[in-house]
Design an enzyme around this catalytic site. Structure first.
Site, short mmCIF file in Angstrom:
data_model
loop_
_atom_site.label_atom_id
_atom_site.label_comp_id
_atom_site.label_asym_id
_atom_site.label_seq_id
_atom_site.Cartn_x
_atom_site.Cartn_y
_atom_site.Cartn_z
N CYS A 1 1.84 29.51 -28.75
CA CYS A 1 2.97 28.60 -28.67
C CYS A 1 3.17 28.13 -27.25
O CYS A 1 4.08 28.57 -26.53
CB CYS A 1 4.22 29.25 -29.25
SG CYS A 1 3.99 29.46 -31.02
N GLU A 2 2.29 27.28 -26.84
CA GLU A 2 2.17 26.82 -25.47
C GLU A 2 0.97 25.88 -25.54
O GLU A 2 0.13 26.06 -26.40
CB GLU A 2 1.82 28.03 -24.60
CG GLU A 2 1.89 27.84 -23.15
CD GLU A 2 2.96 28.77 -22.52
OE1 GLU A 2 3.46 28.35 -21.49
OE2 GLU A 2 3.26 29.85 -23.03
N GLY B 1 -21.95 38.16 -10.67
CA GLY B 1 -21.22 38.41 -11.91
C GLY B 1 -21.65 37.37 -12.92
O GLY B 1 -22.45 37.61 -13.82
#
Ligand SMILES: *Cc1c(COP(=O)(O)O)cnc(C)c1O
Length: 414
Positions: free
Chosen positions: A328-329, A261
């Site tokens: 918001c973190e 991948g």
């Protein structure tokens, strides 16, 4: 594709946007197949979960790859992209027997990674060929977040349980046509990989009807200058020789399979974001961009490094910045990075944004997932539109909150 192409893409399609370079994907594909040129039969199955845009899958098909899928939805996506079922490997972990049966019905190669399902599937469908995923308990690479080779891994059937596998195969009469391993997401040491391969070879001798051996993936790509990367050429030389010897001993030319991948798409991807705010605090200069871990979670999830450049001001004086998102973190992309001077409105380019970036994106904070652009034959092609509010609302079902008529008050009994 150069910096001005990228700036032009940001202008045309807006920000944030993922950009993939088809040429880099092709050259990685060539590099891996060339390294194994002396093996008569070889197949690469691209791991869809790394980057699953249908146009990327079609590009893989054009290059000659098959697909490695981990869910019935990825199987369906592969079929929709035009792959033949016979080119699709289905390697799920912890899915229901029903889903495996559904995939088998579609005609894809089933890969089973636990004894319970092996016994159930073998009892019900002894005629359908099955590959088994072995856990050789070899840890390739050192990052504990993404290593899967250890003894208590949830992946694969332990090498110590092969006697039980053999009993199930004998009792059900099922047909095992492939042996598989995927030892971890970062192969650093070729010797470790070759050691694990020997375990696979010795397991393979127990099964008389094999068509292929699948060595999984986990090739390491560079994220920083001077990063260690898997020496594909050296691995190719050593493993090809050993594989050809093994096929000779086994008495049949098997196919050597890989399912990369990251190796195929990581370096081909760039993530373009625009700087909303430059904010000086008492100790840091933050560059706040119009994105967050909703779009690119790897730095927060795996502590991954993504190189960041200010392509709007490449000649600017370098300063230290913390690049953060607008969620918001806490969503830090990079801490204390030297980047050429950042001004509000500048476009920052994140490298290695091809694998496990868009495919892990979410709508957290009700933000739209970014657009995706494929740079192919010197031109930009939009391969996914930026989402809109309709996408956020699509499957939400309204209920009626209008006031309900009150029932007549029945006096309480005293
Ligand atoms: C994720 C995965 C891959 C691809 O791993 P990369 O490190 O991205 O190359 C291959 N095989 C299986 C079974 C996987 O789950």
């Amino acid at each position: 594709m150069n910096t001005s192409d990228l700036l032009h893409i940001a202008q045309t399609y807006g920000s944030p946007t993922y950009v993939y370079d088809a040429e880099k994907i092709s050259s990685q594909y060539e590099r891996l197949t060339n390294a194994f040129a002396s093996v008569p039969k070889m197949k690469l199955h691209y791991a869809v979960k790394a980057l699953s845009n249908v146009s990327i899958l079609k590009l893989m098909k054009k290059l000659g790859a098959g697909l490695d899928t981990v869910s019935i939805q990825e199987v369906q996506l592969g079929l929709a992209a035009g792959f033949d079922a016979s080119e699709i490997m289905y390697t799920p972990n912890g899915v229901s027997l029903q889903e495996i049966e559904e995939a088998a019905q579609l005609g894809v190669q089933i890969n089973i990674d636990n004894l319970s399902i092996l016994e159930q599937f073998g009892s019900k469908h002894p005629k359908i060929p099955v590959c088994i995923r072995i856990n050789p308990h070899v840890l390739a690479g050192g990052n504990h977040n993404i290593s899967v080779g250890h003894i208590d891994s949830k992946f694969g059937i332990s090498i110590h349980q092969v006697p039980h596998v053999l009993r199930i195969v004998e009792l059900t009469g099922m047909h095992i046509n492939g042996i598989h391993m995927h030892t971890g997401s970062d192969i650093l040491d070729i010797d470790v990989f070759l050691y694990a391969s020997e375990i696979l070879f010795s397991t393979a001798t127990h099964f008389k009807e094999l068509d292929f051996i699948d060595f999984g993936s986990g090739f390491k790509v560079p994220y920083k200058k001077d990063d260690i990367q898997t020496n594909i050429e050296e691995l190719g030389e050593k493993l090809s020789k050993r594989f050809n010897e093994f096929c000779h001993e086994y008495g049949k030319q098997l196919s050597l399979n890989f399912e990369p991948g990251k190796f195929l798409v990581s370096e081909a991807g760039y993530f373009l974001t625009e700087v909303n705010v430059v904010k000086q605090t008492t100790s840091t200069v933050f560059a706040g961009v119009d994105s967050g871990f909703n779009h690119l979670i790897r730095p927060m999830l795996y502590n991954s490094y993504h190189h960041i450049e200010n392509i709007s001001n490449p000649e600017g004086r370098e300063r230290y910045y913390s690049v953060v998102g607008y969620i918001c973190e806490t969503d830090t992309f990079a801490n204390n990075r030297r980047i050429s001077e950042i001004r509000e409105g500048d476009i920052l380019k994140f490298n290695n944004a091809g694998a496990y970036c868009f495919s892990m994106a979410s709508n957290y904070n009700s933000r739209y997932r970014p657009a995706e652009v494929l740079w192919y034959q010197g031109k930009a092609h939009l391969i996914r539109k930026r989402e809109t509010l309709d996408d956020i609302l699509r499957n939400q079902v309204d209920i009626d909150f209008s006031p309900v008529k009150k029932k007549k008050n029945i006096p309480k009994e005293v």
